[in-house]
Motif scaffolding. Structure first.
Motif, PDB file in Angstrom:
ATOM      1  N   ARG A 129     -38.046  45.786  17.777  1.00  0.00           N
ATOM      2  CA  ARG A 129     -37.293  45.927  19.129  1.00  0.00           C
ATOM      3  C   ARG A 129     -36.687  44.740  19.592  1.00  0.00           C
ATOM      4  NH1 ARG A 129     -41.098  50.700  21.590  1.00  0.00           N
ATOM      5  NH2 ARG A 129     -40.097  52.347  20.574  1.00  0.00           N
ATOM      6  N   LYS A 130     -37.552  43.824  19.638  1.00  0.00           N
ATOM      7  CA  LYS A 130     -36.968  42.242  20.085  1.00  0.00           C
ATOM      8  C   LYS A 130     -35.930  41.776  19.472  1.00  0.00           C
ATOM      9  CE  LYS A 130     -41.498  41.068  22.318  1.00  0.00           C
ATOM     10  NZ  LYS A 130     -42.612  40.277  22.265  1.00  0.00           N
ATOM     11  N   MET A 131     -35.723  42.139  18.004  1.00  0.00           N
ATOM     12  CA  MET A 131     -34.540  41.348  17.183  1.00  0.00           C
ATOM     13  C   MET A 131     -33.054  42.051  17.718  1.00  0.00           C
ATOM     14  SD  MET A 131     -36.968  41.023  13.881  1.00  0.00           S
ATOM     15  CE  MET A 131     -35.644  40.625  12.665  1.00  0.00           C
ATOM     16  N   HIS A 132     -32.206  41.585  17.317  1.00  0.00           N
ATOM     17  CA  HIS A 132     -30.874  41.999  17.384  1.00  0.00           C
ATOM     18  C   HIS A 132     -30.456  42.376  15.885  1.00  0.00           C
ATOM     19  CE1 HIS A 132     -30.977  39.396  20.886  1.00  0.00           C
ATOM     20  NE2 HIS A 132     -30.318  40.535  21.490  1.00  0.00           N
ATOM     21  N   ILE A 133     -30.714  43.623  15.654  1.00  0.00           N
ATOM     22  CA  ILE A 133     -30.369  44.058  13.731  1.00  0.00           C
ATOM     23  C   ILE A 133     -29.404  45.060  14.034  1.00  0.00           C
ATOM     24  CG2 ILE A 133     -31.475  45.337  12.109  1.00  0.00           C
ATOM     25  CD1 ILE A 133     -34.320  44.396  13.297  1.00  0.00           C
ATOM     26  N   ILE A 134     -28.485  44.544  13.177  1.00  0.00           N
ATOM     27  CA  ILE A 134     -27.180  45.440  12.911  1.00  0.00           C
ATOM     28  C   ILE A 134     -27.634  45.846  11.260  1.00  0.00           C
ATOM     29  CG2 ILE A 134     -24.790  45.765  12.615  1.00  0.00           C
ATOM     30  CD1 ILE A 134     -24.613  43.544  14.632  1.00  0.00           C
ATOM     31  N   ALA A 135     -27.454  47.208  11.195  1.00  0.00           N
ATOM     32  CA  ALA A 135     -27.763  47.637   9.879  1.00  0.00           C
ATOM     33  C   ALA A 135     -26.523  48.657   9.336  1.00  0.00           C
ATOM     34  CB  ALA A 135     -29.093  48.601   9.746  1.00  0.00           C
ATOM     35  N   CYS A 136     -26.186  48.441   8.018  1.00  0.00           N
ATOM     36  CA  CYS A 136     -24.788  49.373   7.840  1.00  0.00           C
ATOM     37  C   CYS A 136     -25.235  49.858   6.617  1.00  0.00           C
ATOM     38  CB  CYS A 136     -23.587  48.768   7.886  1.00  0.00           C
ATOM     39  SG  CYS A 136     -23.132  47.879   6.388  1.00  0.00           S
ATOM     40  N   ASP A 137     -24.598  51.267   6.429  1.00  0.00           N
ATOM     41  CA  ASP A 137     -24.810  51.888   4.758  1.00  0.00           C
ATOM     42  C   ASP A 137     -23.566  52.789   4.982  1.00  0.00           C
ATOM     43  OD1 ASP A 137     -27.330  51.851   2.766  1.00  0.00           O
ATOM     44  OD2 ASP A 137     -25.569  53.390   2.405  1.00  0.00           O
ATOM     45  N   ALA A 138     -23.271  53.022   3.915  1.00  0.00           N
ATOM     46  CA  ALA A 138     -21.819  54.166   3.593  1.00  0.00           C
ATOM     47  C   ALA A 138     -22.325  55.362   3.512  1.00  0.00           C
ATOM     48  CB  ALA A 138     -20.900  53.584   2.777  1.00  0.00           C
ATOM     49  N   ASP A 139     -23.483  55.430   3.117  1.00  0.00           N
ATOM     50  CA  ASP A 139     -24.159  56.825   2.760  1.00  0.00           C
ATOM     51  C   ASP A 139     -24.413  57.715   3.861  1.00  0.00           C
ATOM     52  OD1 ASP A 139     -25.701  59.039   1.877  1.00  0.00           O
ATOM     53  OD2 ASP A 139     -26.861  57.992   0.550  1.00  0.00           O
ATOM     54  N   PRO A 140     -23.693  58.724   3.985  1.00  0.00           N
ATOM     55  CA  PRO A 140     -24.006  59.591   5.423  1.00  0.00           C
ATOM     56  C   PRO A 140     -25.410  60.222   5.604  1.00  0.00           C
ATOM     57  CG  PRO A 140     -22.508  60.891   3.802  1.00  0.00           C
ATOM     58  CD  PRO A 140     -22.903  59.568   3.153  1.00  0.00           C
ATOM     59  N   ASP A 141     -26.234  60.125   4.452  1.00  0.00           N
ATOM     60  CA  ASP A 141     -27.590  60.525   4.663  1.00  0.00           C
ATOM     61  C   ASP A 141     -28.654  59.705   5.137  1.00  0.00           C
ATOM     62  OD1 ASP A 141     -26.643  63.311   4.022  1.00  0.00           O
ATOM     63  OD2 ASP A 141     -26.968  62.726   1.703  1.00  0.00           O
ATOM     64  N   GLU A 157     -33.852  56.138  16.121  1.00  0.00           N
ATOM     65  CA  GLU A 157     -32.956  55.582  17.377  1.00  0.00           C
ATOM     66  C   GLU A 157     -33.912  54.716  18.417  1.00  0.00           C
ATOM     67  OE1 GLU A 157     -33.162  59.655  20.441  1.00  0.00           O
ATOM     68  OE2 GLU A 157     -31.690  59.323  18.704  1.00  0.00           O
ATOM     69  N   ALA A 158     -35.168  55.014  18.476  1.00  0.00           N
ATOM     70  CA  ALA A 158     -35.965  54.316  19.325  1.00  0.00           C
ATOM     71  C   ALA A 158     -36.455  52.890  18.804  1.00  0.00           C
ATOM     72  CB  ALA A 158     -37.437  55.049  19.386  1.00  0.00           C
ATOM     73  N   THR A 159     -35.940  52.410  17.763  1.00  0.00           N
ATOM     74  CA  THR A 159     -36.256  51.020  17.364  1.00  0.00           C
ATOM     75  C   THR A 159     -35.206  49.920  17.681  1.00  0.00           C
ATOM     76  OG1 THR A 159     -34.639  51.160  15.393  1.00  0.00           O
ATOM     77  CG2 THR A 159     -36.920  52.119  15.125  1.00  0.00           C
ATOM     78  N   GLY A 160     -34.139  50.446  18.592  1.00  0.00           N
ATOM     79  CA  GLY A 160     -33.187  49.408  19.025  1.00  0.00           C
ATOM     80  C   GLY A 160     -32.169  48.859  17.818  1.00  0.00           C
ATOM     81  N   ILE A 161     -32.467  49.401  16.459  1.00  0.00           N
ATOM     82  CA  ILE A 161     -31.419  48.848  15.425  1.00  0.00           C
ATOM     83  C   ILE A 161     -30.272  49.599  15.668  1.00  0.00           C
ATOM     84  CG2 ILE A 161     -31.302  48.751  13.287  1.00  0.00           C
ATOM     85  CD1 ILE A 161     -34.312  48.754  12.615  1.00  0.00           C
ATOM     86  N   GLU A 162     -29.100  48.587  15.592  1.00  0.00           N
ATOM     87  CA  GLU A 162     -27.853  49.207  15.662  1.00  0.00           C
ATOM     88  C   GLU A 162     -27.511  49.623  14.325  1.00  0.00           C
ATOM     89  OE1 GLU A 162     -23.139  47.839  16.343  1.00  0.00           O
ATOM     90  OE2 GLU A 162     -24.720  46.779  17.608  1.00  0.00           O
ATOM     91  N   PHE A 163     -27.380  51.147  14.210  1.00  0.00           N
ATOM     92  CA  PHE A 163     -26.899  51.404  12.609  1.00  0.00           C
ATOM     93  C   PHE A 163     -25.466  51.923  12.703  1.00  0.00           C
ATOM     94  CE2 PHE A 163     -26.213  54.900   9.872  1.00  0.00           C
ATOM     95  CZ  PHE A 163     -26.699  54.330   8.603  1.00  0.00           C
ATOM     96  N   ARG A 164     -24.756  51.227  11.879  1.00  0.00           N
ATOM     97  CA  ARG A 164     -23.364  51.622  11.552  1.00  0.00           C
ATOM     98  C   ARG A 164     -23.253  52.290  10.336  1.00  0.00           C
ATOM     99  NH1 ARG A 164     -20.203  46.320  13.271  1.00  0.00           N
ATOM    100  NH2 ARG A 164     -21.243  45.933  15.345  1.00  0.00           N
TER     101      ARG A 164
END
Length: 188
Positions: free
Chosen positions: A37-49, A67-74
């Motif tokens: 939660r303290k990190m600024h993480i952006i994670a991406c994956d093209a797989d919709p699942d 969603e409670a982790t603070g990781i920005e998922f794209r």
């Protein structure tokens, strides 16, 4: 590498491209939920699942929905993140784990050049190339695994390829044996 970001550059971004189930944070990195939660993480994956699966594994490992982790998922292609100019010169580390062996040399070089633009002056990229070895052959034949992966035939060829592409992108390259699996099944 993720611990390096957490310990020395927590104000910067950690970007994981083709993130999958984010084992580097959940299993191998031994992070707590508070550290994540303290990190600024952006994670991406093209797989919709993937987003749905991340919710399951983060509930299992940390007891909270993803969603409670603070990781920005794209949910997008890697190229979309690589072209996000808001990230230029703001990223301490980029993880491209398990992806590079699916790319042709031209695309991998393009990715490296784009990732370089995202990095802070001290930034680092971690990526791997798979190497053809017994377990990979077994998966391909016994499980009728159909894949676009193009593993290298030997570790030496994989190292040479990464040294060449990194040099062409103007990046220093260091080969390390993955401490999680010291058998050379990939170049990291």
């Amino acid at each position: 590498l993720a611990h390096w970001v957490y310990n020395y550059h927590p104000e910067d971004y950690l970007v994981t491209l083709g993130c999958g189930l984010m084992l580097e944070l959940r299993k191998f990195g031994v992070f707590t939920l508070e550290q994540i939660r303290k990190m600024h993480i952006i994670a991406c994956d093209a797989d919709p699942d993937v987003r749905k699966h991340l919710d399951v594994v983060f509930r299992h490992d940390f007891g909270v929905p993803f969603e409670a982790t603070g990781i920005e998922f794209r949910q997008c292609n890697i190229e979309e993140v690589l072209h996000d100019e808001r990230l230029y010169d703001r990223v301490a580390a980029i993880l491209l784990d398990g992806v590079a062996s699916y790319l042709d040399e031209s695309t991998l070089l393009n990715y490296l050049l784009r990732m370089k633009r995202m990095l802070r002056p001290y930034g680092r990229i971690a990526c791997d190339l798979q190497v053809m070895e017994c377990s990979l052959i077994r998966c391909a034949t016994a499980l009728l695994w159909k894949s676009d992966m193009h593993p290298e035939l030997t570790v030496n060829r994989a190292v040479k390829k990464m040294l060449d592409l990194s040099g062409r992108a103007g990046l220093d390259c260091q080969y390390e044996i993955d401490p999680r699996n010291p058998r050379p099944v990939g170049v990291y």
